[in-house]
Scaffold this active site. Structure first.
Site, PDB file in Angstrom:
ATOM      1  N   GLN A 113      47.449  48.721  30.581  1.00 57.87           N
ATOM      2  CA  GLN A 113      45.991  48.523  30.582  1.00 57.87           C
ATOM      3  C   GLN A 113      45.399  48.920  29.246  1.00 57.87           C
ATOM      4  O   GLN A 113      45.860  49.870  28.599  1.00 57.87           O
ATOM      5  CB  GLN A 113      45.365  49.384  31.696  1.00 57.87           C
ATOM      6  CG  GLN A 113      43.853  49.238  31.788  1.00 57.87           C
ATOM      7  CD  GLN A 113      43.289  49.780  33.088  1.00 57.87           C
ATOM      8  OE1 GLN A 113      43.976  50.478  33.820  1.00 57.87           O
ATOM      9  NE2 GLN A 113      42.055  49.452  33.383  1.00 57.87           N
ATOM     10  N   ARG A 209      43.988  43.432  49.926  1.00 54.93           N
ATOM     11  CA  ARG A 209      42.791  43.235  49.093  1.00 54.93           C
ATOM     12  C   ARG A 209      42.102  41.906  49.341  1.00 54.93           C
ATOM     13  O   ARG A 209      41.003  41.679  48.833  1.00 54.93           O
ATOM     14  CB  ARG A 209      43.164  43.380  47.611  1.00 54.93           C
ATOM     15  CG  ARG A 209      43.791  44.720  47.259  1.00 54.93           C
ATOM     16  CD  ARG A 209      42.919  45.908  47.652  1.00 54.93           C
ATOM     17  NE  ARG A 209      43.549  47.173  47.288  1.00 54.93           N
ATOM     18  CZ  ARG A 209      42.952  48.359  47.374  1.00 54.93           C
ATOM     19  NH1 ARG A 209      41.708  48.452  47.828  1.00 54.93           N
ATOM     20  NH2 ARG A 209      43.592  49.463  47.049  1.00 54.93           N
TER      21      ARG A 209
END
Ligand SMILES: Cc1cc2nc3c(=O)[nH]c(=O)nc-3n(C[C@H](O)[C@H](O)[C@H](O)COP(=O)(O)OP(=O)(O)OC[C@H]3O[C@@H](n4cnc5c(N)ncnc54)[C@H](O)[C@@H]3O)c2cc1C
Length: 259
Positions: A113, A209
Site C-alpha cells: 500500500q 464484503r
C-alpha cells in the site's frame, strides 16, 4: 481539492499454467487458474484418465468431467484447498483509507500500500462516501471538513519540517514530518493498494464484503471485483448472483458459501 467518486480497479496479474511435460492430460479450459485448480483436484484421486503417465504404480481413474463440472463439484463438496491454486493480483486506486483498513483484515491476501510516511499527502484526494450526494448539505459539510483537514496537514507538515531541520538524513526528515502530519488526515483520504489473493480468499472476501451488511464503499468494490473475476474464471466465480439490494446498492448471493 480533488474528490474521487468511484474506485479504479485494475487486474494487474494472472497466473500461467505450464503443465507437466511427462503427464498426458489436458483440460477443456484455457483459463490458467481454472486448469491449475482442476489439476490439483484431480491429483488427489489421480483422476487424469488411465493413460496419463504417472509413475509409482498407482491406479489412475478416468477423468470424465469438463472443467466447469469438475470445479462446480469442488465448490459443492467444499474441497476448499483446491481453490487456493488460482491467483490474481489487483491494483485498487481511488479507495479510502477506511476501505483499506477493512480490506487488510483479510489475512489470506498479500498487500502493498501507498506509504503516507514516504509520500507527501499535501495534495491528497478524498473519496466521497457513496451515501453522500453532491449538492446536499451533507456534501458541503463533508467537503469543508476535508478542506480543513488538508489545510491542517499542510500547516503541521511545515511546522514539523522546521522542527526536524537538523536531522541529517533528508529521507528521515521528510518521514518524520509526514508521519506526524498524516495523523490529521481523515478516513476519506485516497489511497492505492496492490492485493494478491487466491480463489478461496477472493471468494471469502466477495461473500463478506458483497453482503448487505457490508459497508457501502467496500461492497461496491467487492462487486466490481466479482464482475471481473466472473469474466476471468466463470467456473470459479460463476455461481454468484448479483442482485439489487436495499438503497440501490448491489449485493451477492450463492449456494456455495464459505468454501
Ligand atoms: C459486516 C462486517 C462488519 C464487521 N465489523 C467489525 C467490527 O466492528 N470490528 C472488527 O474488529 N472487525 C469487524 N469486521 C471484520 C471481521 O471481524 C473480519 O476481521 C474480516 O471480515 C475478515 O474476515 P475473516 O476473519 O473471516 O478472515 P480472513 O482473514 O479473510 O480469513 C478467512 C478465514 O480463514 C480462517 N482464519 C483466518 N485466520 C484465522 C485464525 N487466526 N484463526 C482461525 N481461523 C482463521 C477463518 O475461517 C476465516 O473466516 C467486520 C466484517 C464485516 C463483513
Amino acid at each position: 481539492m480533488h474528490i474521487v467518486h468511484e474506485p479504479k480497479i485494475t487486474l494487474l496479474a494472472r497466473q500461467a499454467f505450464l503443465g507437466a511435460p511427462h503427464i498426458r492430460w489436458e483440460s477443456d479450459s484455457d483459463v490458467a487458474a481454472q486448469v491449475t485448480s482442476e489439476f490439483a483436484g484431480r491429483l488427489c484421486y489421480l483422476s487424469f484418465g488411465p493413460d496419463a503417465g504417472f509413475e509409482g504404480g498407482h491406479r489412475l481413474i478416468s477423468g470424465r468431467t469438463t472443467n466447469e463440472e469438475y470445479l462446480q463439484n469442488i465448490l459443492r463438496v467444499r474441497h476448499g484447498s483446491v481453490l487456493e491454486h488460482g491467483v490474481w493480483t489487483f491494483l485498487f486506486e481511488g479507495v479510502s483509507r477506511a476501505l483499506t483498513h477493512e480490506l487488510v483484515r483479510h489475512r489470506h491476501f498479500s498487500y502493498s500500500q501507498l506509504s503516507q510516511r514516504y509520500v507527501d499527502e499535501s495534495d491528497v484526494a478524498f473519496v466521497l462516501p457513496p451515501e453522500i450526494r453532491e449538492g446536499t448539505d451533507a456534501y458541503d459539510m463533508w467537503k469543508e471538513s476535508c478542506e480543513q483537514a488538508l489545510d491542517a496537514y499542510r500547516r503541521l507538515l511545515a511546522i514539523i519540517e522546521e522542527q526536524v531541520k537538523d536531522e541529517p538524513s533528508k529521507t528521515l526528515r521528510r518521514k518524520r514530518a509526514r508521519q506526524t502530519a498524516r495523523s490529521l488526515l481523515p478516513n476519506a483520504a485516497e489511497t492505492k493498494i496492490v492485493v494478491t489473493g487466491n480463489t478461496r480468499a477472493w471468494r471469502h472476501f466477495i461473500e463478506l464484503r458483497g453482503s448487505p451488511s457490508a459497508e457501502t464503499e467496500i461492497r461496491i468494490l467487492a462487486i466490481a471485483v466479482l464482475r471481473m473475476l466472473q469474466q476471468e474464471a466463470p467456473s470459479l466465480f460463476g455461481d454468484y448472483r448479483i442482485t439489487m439490494g436495499e438503497g440501490g446498492v448491489e449485493t451477492v448471493e450463492t449456494e456455495y458459501q464459505s468454501v
